[in-house]
Design a protein around this motif. Structure first.
Motif, mmCIF file in Angstrom:
data_model
loop_
_atom_site.group_PDB
_atom_site.id
_atom_site.type_symbol
_atom_site.label_atom_id
_atom_site.label_comp_id
_atom_site.label_asym_id
_atom_site.label_seq_id
_atom_site.Cartn_x
_atom_site.Cartn_y
_atom_site.Cartn_z
ATOM 1 N N SER A 60 0.810 -1.220 0.000
ATOM 2 C CA SER A 60 0.000 0.000 0.000
ATOM 3 C C SER A 60 0.845 1.273 0.000
ATOM 4 N N LEU A 61 2.145 1.126 -0.060
ATOM 5 C CA LEU A 61 3.039 2.287 -0.005
ATOM 6 C C LEU A 61 3.270 2.880 -1.385
ATOM 7 N N SER A 77 7.627 7.713 1.028
ATOM 8 C CA SER A 77 7.485 7.715 2.480
ATOM 9 C C SER A 77 6.895 6.405 2.972
ATOM 10 N N VAL A 78 7.313 6.035 4.158
ATOM 11 C CA VAL A 78 6.818 4.837 4.830
ATOM 12 C C VAL A 78 6.352 5.244 6.222
ATOM 13 N N GLU A 79 5.520 4.402 6.831
ATOM 14 C CA GLU A 79 4.966 4.734 8.141
ATOM 15 C C GLU A 79 5.789 4.200 9.299
ATOM 16 N N SER A 80 6.681 3.254 9.023
ATOM 17 C CA SER A 80 7.465 2.674 10.119
ATOM 18 C C SER A 80 8.820 2.187 9.622
ATOM 19 N N THR A 81 9.720 1.978 10.574
ATOM 20 C CA THR A 81 11.035 1.433 10.212
ATOM 21 C C THR A 81 10.889 -0.004 9.727
ATOM 22 N N LEU A 106 10.486 8.530 6.813
ATOM 23 C CA LEU A 106 9.461 8.133 7.784
ATOM 24 C C LEU A 106 8.450 9.240 7.902
ATOM 25 N N ARG A 107 7.167 8.890 7.917
ATOM 26 C CA ARG A 107 6.114 9.902 8.093
ATOM 27 C C ARG A 107 5.973 10.263 9.529
#
Length: 107
Positions: A60-61, A77-81, A106-107
């Motif tokens: 979904s990225l 951008s990604v939501e987590s490491t 990272l967002r």
């Protein structure tokens, strides 16, 4: 007279085909790169995008993928490491990838 026109047309056509300007306009390869190298990078980019879409953690990225000489550049951008690590692991596992440049944020 007709023969001279025919010869003149042939000379002009030959000059146009072998003109450096015509060659530069019809040559899609960047300077110093063969068509095979460009195709190889395109294949790697396609494989990377497909694998990122297939993986649950990254499907979904919105990750941009560019490849040059086997070096894959990831941006977006990604939501987590964990998502970042997953994306990097996926890309490194693809045949033909020489290196990965991580420009993910990272967002």
């Amino acid at each position: 007279m007709k023969r001279h026109s025919l010869i003149a047309a042939a000379v002009l056509a030959t000059a146009a085909v072998f003109s450096p300007l015509t060659h530069a306009q019809t040559n899609p390869n960047p300077p110093g790169r063969t068509a095979g190298e460009v195709v190889d990078d395109s294949v790697i980019t396609t494989k990377v995008k497909a694998e990122l879409l297939r993986a649950q953690a990254t499907k979904s990225l919105k990750i941009s993928v560019k490849t040059l000489d086997g070096v894959v550049n990831l941006s977006g951008s990604v939501e987590s490491t964990e998502q970042m690590d997953s994306a990097l692991r996926i890309v490194r596992g693809i045949k033909g990838v020489v290196d990965v440049k991580n420009n993910l944020q990272l967002r």
